[in-house]
Design an enzyme around this catalytic site. Structure first.
Site, PDB file in Angstrom:
ATOM      1  N   LYS A 113     -60.968  31.259 -87.611  1.00 57.71           N
ATOM      2  CA  LYS A 113     -60.998  29.629 -87.153  1.00 57.71           C
ATOM      3  C   LYS A 113     -61.989  29.711 -86.953  1.00 57.71           C
ATOM      4  O   LYS A 113     -62.398  28.464 -87.514  1.00 57.71           O
ATOM      5  CB  LYS A 113     -60.525  30.105 -85.472  1.00 57.71           C
ATOM      6  CG  LYS A 113     -60.205  28.881 -85.651  1.00 57.71           C
ATOM      7  CD  LYS A 113     -60.032  28.435 -83.380  1.00 57.71           C
ATOM      8  CE  LYS A 113     -61.264  28.982 -82.300  1.00 57.71           C
ATOM      9  NZ  LYS A 113     -62.193  28.567 -81.789  1.00 57.71           N
ATOM     10  N   ASN A 114     -63.064  30.801 -86.662  1.00 55.05           N
ATOM     11  CA  ASN A 114     -64.707  29.612 -85.966  1.00 55.05           C
ATOM     12  C   ASN A 114     -65.552  29.859 -87.442  1.00 55.05           C
ATOM     13  O   ASN A 114     -66.272  28.560 -87.836  1.00 55.05           O
ATOM     14  CB  ASN A 114     -65.447  30.600 -85.169  1.00 55.05           C
ATOM     15  CG  ASN A 114     -64.858  30.395 -83.845  1.00 55.05           C
ATOM     16  OD1 ASN A 114     -63.280  29.480 -83.933  1.00 55.05           O
ATOM     17  ND2 ASN A 114     -64.834  31.164 -82.741  1.00 55.05           N
ATOM     18  N   CYS A 209     -62.609  25.073 -75.578  1.00 52.08           N
ATOM     19  CA  CYS A 209     -61.652  25.531 -73.935  1.00 52.08           C
ATOM     20  C   CYS A 209     -62.485  25.159 -72.916  1.00 52.08           C
ATOM     21  O   CYS A 209     -63.771  25.337 -72.871  1.00 52.08           O
ATOM     22  CB  CYS A 209     -61.324  26.858 -74.343  1.00 52.08           C
ATOM     23  SG  CYS A 209     -60.099  27.643 -75.335  1.00 52.08           S
ATOM     24  N   ARG A 214     -70.773  25.140 -71.102  1.00 55.30           N
ATOM     25  CA  ARG A 214     -71.378  24.521 -72.498  1.00 55.30           C
ATOM     26  C   ARG A 214     -71.943  23.479 -72.742  1.00 55.30           C
ATOM     27  O   ARG A 214     -72.122  22.533 -72.988  1.00 55.30           O
ATOM     28  CB  ARG A 214     -70.142  24.333 -73.490  1.00 55.30           C
ATOM     29  CG  ARG A 214     -68.912  25.504 -72.648  1.00 55.30           C
ATOM     30  CD  ARG A 214     -67.537  25.661 -73.878  1.00 55.30           C
ATOM     31  NE  ARG A 214     -67.349  26.092 -75.051  1.00 55.30           N
ATOM     32  CZ  ARG A 214     -66.745  26.432 -76.012  1.00 55.30           C
ATOM     33  NH1 ARG A 214     -65.731  25.927 -75.721  1.00 55.30           N
ATOM     34  NH2 ARG A 214     -67.197  27.010 -77.265  1.00 55.30           N
ATOM     35  N   ASP A 217     -78.231  21.427 -74.833  1.00 56.87           N
ATOM     36  CA  ASP A 217     -79.871  21.749 -75.175  1.00 56.87           C
ATOM     37  C   ASP A 217     -80.140  22.019 -76.070  1.00 56.87           C
ATOM     38  O   ASP A 217     -81.197  21.340 -76.141  1.00 56.87           O
ATOM     39  CB  ASP A 217     -80.394  22.135 -73.487  1.00 56.87           C
ATOM     40  CG  ASP A 217     -79.649  23.436 -73.583  1.00 56.87           C
ATOM     41  OD1 ASP A 217     -78.318  23.511 -73.768  1.00 56.87           O
ATOM     42  OD2 ASP A 217     -80.953  24.678 -72.808  1.00 56.87           O
ATOM     43  N   ASP A 406     -64.984  36.616 -76.800  1.00 52.13           N
ATOM     44  CA  ASP A 406     -63.684  36.448 -77.633  1.00 52.13           C
ATOM     45  C   ASP A 406     -62.612  37.373 -77.550  1.00 52.13           C
ATOM     46  O   ASP A 406     -60.807  37.076 -78.225  1.00 52.13           O
ATOM     47  CB  ASP A 406     -63.264  35.584 -78.459  1.00 52.13           C
ATOM     48  CG  ASP A 406     -64.449  34.572 -78.384  1.00 52.13           C
ATOM     49  OD1 ASP A 406     -64.044  33.238 -77.885  1.00 52.13           O
ATOM     50  OD2 ASP A 406     -65.031  33.929 -79.732  1.00 52.13           O
ATOM     51  N   VAL A 428     -71.540  36.392 -70.978  1.00 45.03           N
ATOM     52  CA  VAL A 428     -71.648  35.039 -72.509  1.00 45.03           C
ATOM     53  C   VAL A 428     -71.527  33.814 -71.541  1.00 45.03           C
ATOM     54  O   VAL A 428     -71.899  32.416 -71.764  1.00 45.03           O
ATOM     55  CB  VAL A 428     -70.744  35.587 -73.748  1.00 45.03           C
ATOM     56  CG1 VAL A 428     -71.251  33.860 -74.559  1.00 45.03           C
ATOM     57  CG2 VAL A 428     -71.804  36.577 -73.941  1.00 45.03           C
ATOM     58  N   ARG A 502     -53.938  26.511 -80.531  1.00 37.51           N
ATOM     59  CA  ARG A 502     -55.601  26.637 -81.020  1.00 37.51           C
ATOM     60  C   ARG A 502     -55.874  27.434 -81.888  1.00 37.51           C
ATOM     61  O   ARG A 502     -56.991  27.150 -83.300  1.00 37.51           O
ATOM     62  CB  ARG A 502     -56.238  26.231 -79.935  1.00 37.51           C
ATOM     63  CG  ARG A 502     -56.213  24.902 -79.069  1.00 37.51           C
ATOM     64  CD  ARG A 502     -56.824  24.873 -77.841  1.00 37.51           C
ATOM     65  NE  ARG A 502     -58.492  24.848 -78.381  1.00 37.51           N
ATOM     66  CZ  ARG A 502     -59.441  23.679 -78.004  1.00 37.51           C
ATOM     67  NH1 ARG A 502     -59.250  24.043 -76.796  1.00 37.51           N
ATOM     68  NH2 ARG A 502     -60.614  23.970 -78.853  1.00 37.51           N
TER      69      ARG A 502
END
Ligand code: EPU
Length: 528
Positions: A113-114, A209, A214, A217, A406, A428, A502
Site C-alpha cells: 500500500k505505502n 490515521c 503527524r 515541519d 505498522d 514512532v 483503507r
C-alpha cells in the site's frame, strides 16, 4: 591509461546505487517516450476567473503567463474520467469473527500500500509519457490517491489485475482537491512533484490515521533547503520556487527519518537544478521502491535504502513501467494470523529480507519459519512446531530496519495470547495505542503507561481472550482486533471496518480462504 572525471551527462545516466536488495518485482525500466521539454498545462482551457478565484493571495501572486492556473478541485474533477471512484460511505460495515478456528493453506500477498501510494504520487513527475504501475492494491486509500491525481488533471485508468496507468503529461492544476488530500496522508506527497515541475503548488494539510500529531515541519524545511518559499494559509501549504523558476539542489538533514518527508523531498530533488544531498533519510523499502520507480523514469538517485541520498536533478522525467513490491506489513499481519491461531500457513510473494524483524520476533516466541522457495515463506505455530506454547518477548518500534510501527498492534494482540510478560514500546507515533482499550474488552491483560504497554499474556490453564463487540479506530489497530477475535473464544464483532479497508486488499476473503470464520455485515449508516 587515461583518467578523466565523470561528465555531468555520464553522472546523470549512471544507475542508482541501491545498497539494499532492490524490489525484484520491479520490471526493467522501459522509457515509454523520450523526454522533451515539459508541456505546460493548456491555460486556455480554464477560465482565468476560475483560476484566480481559487486562491487570490497577496503573498504569491500567480502569473497566468507562466504557471498552470489554480483550477478548483470540482472543476478539475468534472473533466477527469471517473475510474476508481470512492464509494459513498452509506453503510456501516462490521466484521463478525468466530474464534478458535485453525488456519491452513496459502495466502497471496498484495502489492505494498505505502509503496503504491508513493509511486502514484511520483507518477506526477512524468511529464513525458504515462507511468504503467503494476501490483497496485485495490484499497480505499489507493482510490483516494487516484482521485487526488485526477483533481490536478492527470488521467488515471485502472487496466485490471492491479495495473494502473497514470498519464500526467497534461496536468492542469497545481492545487489538488483538499477533500481528497484531507483523507489520506500520502495525498500531501504530491507537493514534491508539483512544485518541482511547475515552480509552485498549493496542497491542503493531509489526513490519515489519527495515531499522533503527524507534523509537516520536515517537509517545509526540506523544501526551503531546495529553494522554495513555504507558507501555511487557511489550512493549505503554499509553496513556490523563490527564484520564480524552479527548485535548486541543496543539502538537508532530516532531524528524524520521516518516510513521507523523504519521499516528498526525493521527488522534488529529482527535478531540481543541480545536486541535492539529503541525509538521515528514511530507509524503508517503500522509499527504495519509489527511488527505483523514479530512476526508471530517468531520475538520478544514489543511495536509496541508505541514510543518505545524492540526487542529481533532471529537467524532465519520462514515463516507465514499474511493479510495486509485495506488502511487508500485510505479510507480517498474516504471519501473526498464523501465530495467534497456533496454525501453519504459507505466504507469497514476499521479500524475506524486508521481514527480518518480524521473523526474528516470531522465532523468539517459538514459531518455526521456513523459506519454502523463492519468495515463499511458511510459518508454523502448531504445538508440534513450537514444542509447547508461544512465549512473550520485548518489542520496540523504530524506523526501518527496526520493528515497524505498522505491525505493533497486531503483535500486541499476539502477545496477549502468549505465555509470560511482554513489553511493547511505541517510539514512532505518540498516539498509536487505541487498540489497547478494545483488546482489554476481550480480556487482554495490558497495562498502558504512555506509549509503553505491559502485556501480561494468558493466565495459566485458561483461554486468553473472549469475544465481544469492539471497534477499530485506525487501520493497523483494526487488523489487530480482527486477529484477536480469531483467537478469542466465541464471537467478536469488529466495527469501524472502513479503517481496515483503507489498507488491506480482500482482507476477510483471504482469511476465509485460510479457514477463518469471518463475515462482513453491512447495515445502513446511522448518520445518513
Ligand atoms: N514527523 C515529524 N515531522 C515531519 C514528518 C514526520 O516530526 O515533518 C514524525 C511524525 O510525527 C512521526 C514520525 O516522524 O512521529 C514518523 O512519521 P513518518 O513521516 O515517517 O510517517 P508518514 O510518512 O506519515 C508513513 C506510512 C505510515 C507508517 C509511517 C512510519 C505512508 C502513506 N504512511 O507515514 O503508514 O506508519 O510511514 O513507517 O507511507 C499505515 O500504513 O498504517 C501507516 C500509518
Amino acid at each position: 591509461m587515461s583518467i578523466r572525471s565523470e561528465t555531468r551527462k555520464e553522472r546523470n545516466t549512471r544507475k542508482t546505487l541501491i545498497l539494499i536488495p532492490p524490489n525484484p518485482m520491479a520490471s526493467s525500466s522501459i522509457p515509454i517516450r523520450e523526454p522533451h521539454s515539459t508541456p505546460k498545462p493548456n491555460l486556455h482551457s480554464v477560465p482565468a476567473s476560475m483560476a484566480l478565484a481559487a486562491a487570490p493571495s497577496t503573498h504569491f501572486p500567480l502569473s497566468l503567463s507562466r504557471k498552470p492556473p489554480l483550477l478548483t478541485p470540482s472543476a478539475a474533477a468534472s473533466v477527469a474520467p471517473a475510474h476508481l471512484e470512492i464509494p459513498a460511505l452509506a453503510f456501516d460495515h462490521k466484521l463478525v469473527v468466530s474464534g478458535g478456528r485453525q488456519l491452513s493453506g496459502h495466502v497471496h500477498i498484495s502489492g505494498s500500500k505505502n509503496a503504491a501510494l508513493a509511486v502514484l504520487a511520483g507518477s506526477l513527475c512524468c511529464a513525458a509519457g504515462p507511468a504503467v504501475i503494476r501490483g497496485v492494491p485495490d484499497l480505499s486509500d489507493t482510490r483516494t490517491m487516484a482521485a487526488v491525481l485526477r483533481s490536478v488533471g492527470a488521467r488515471v485508468e485502472e487496466a485490471g489485475g492491479g495495473e494502473v496507468v497514470v498519464d500526467a503529461t497534461r496536468v492542469s492544476s497545481v492545487e489538488p482537491s483538499p477533500d481528497d488530500v484531507g483523507r489520506i496522508r500520502a495525498g500531501f506527497f504530491v507537493l514534491g512533484p508539483l512544485v518541482a515541475r511547475f515552480g509552485e503548488a498549493e496542497v491542503a494539510l493531509p489526513g490519515g490515521c489519527k495515531i499522533g500529531a503527524r507534523p509537516i515541519d520536515l517537509y517545509v524545511r526540506g523544501l526551503s533547503a531546495l529553494g522554495a518559499v513555504v507558507e501555511l494559509r487557511h489550512g493549505k501549504v503554499r509553496v513556490r520556487a523563490a527564484n520564480g523558476k524552479g527548485l535548486i539542489g541543496g543539502q538537508f538533514h532530516l532531524d528524524y527519518p520521516s518516510v513521507g518527508a523523504t519521499e516528498t523531498l526525493m521527488m522534488a530533488a529529482s527535478m531540481a537544478e543541480g545536486v541535492s544531498v539529503l541525509s538521515n533519510v528514511a530507509r524503508e523499502p517503500e522509499v527504495a521502491d519509489l527511488a527505483q520507480f523514479l530512476v526508471a523514469c530517468g531520475a538520478c538517485i544514489e543511495g536509496a535504502g541508505t541514510g543518505t541520498l545524492v540526487i542529481t536533478g533532471r529537467k524532465q522525467l519520462h514515463g516507465a513501467e514499474f511493479t510495486i513490491a509485495p506488502d511487508r506489513i500485510e505479510a507480517g499481519t498474516f504471519m501473526v494470523a498464523a501465530a495467534i491461531t497456533r496454525s501453519c500457513i504459507s505466504l507469497s510473494p514476499v521479500i524475506p529480507y524486508h521481514l527480518s524483524c518480524m521473523i526474528d520476533k516470531l522465532s523468539t516466541a517459538g514459531c518455526r519459519i521456513t523459506l519454502r522457495g523463492p519468495g515463499i515463506l511458511e510459518i508454523s505455530a502448531v504445538p508440534a512446531a513450537t514444542g509447547g506454547d508461544l512465549q512473550g518477548f520485548y518489542l520496540k518500534t523504530s524506523p526501518y530496519p527496526g520493528f515497524p510501527t505498522d505491525l505493533q498492534p497486531q503483535f500486541m494482540a499476539l502477545l496477549a495470547t502468549c505465555n509470560g510478560s511482554s513489553i511493547v514500546e511505541e517510539s514512532v507515533f505518540e498516539n498509536r495505542m487505541h487498540h489497547v482499550e478494545e483488546l482489554q474488552k476481550l480480556g487482554a491483560r495490558i497495562k498502558l503507561h504512555g506509549s509503553t504497554a505491559l502485556v501480561e499474556g494468558r493466565k495459566p490453564r485458561s483461554l486468553a481472550l473472549s469475544g465481544c463487540p469492539i471497534a477499530a479506530a485506525d487501520l493497523r489497530g483494526g487488523a489487530a482486533l480482527v486477529l484477536a477475535g480469531m483467537a478469542a473464544e466465541g464471537v467478536t464483532e469488529v466495527g469501524g471496518v472502513a479503517h481496515i479497508d483503507r489498507g488491506y486488499e480482500n482482507f476477510e476473503p483471504k482469511l476465509l480462504s485460510l479457514g477463518a470464520e469471518i463475515r462482513r455485515e453491512v447495515t445502513p449508516n446511522s448518520y445518513l
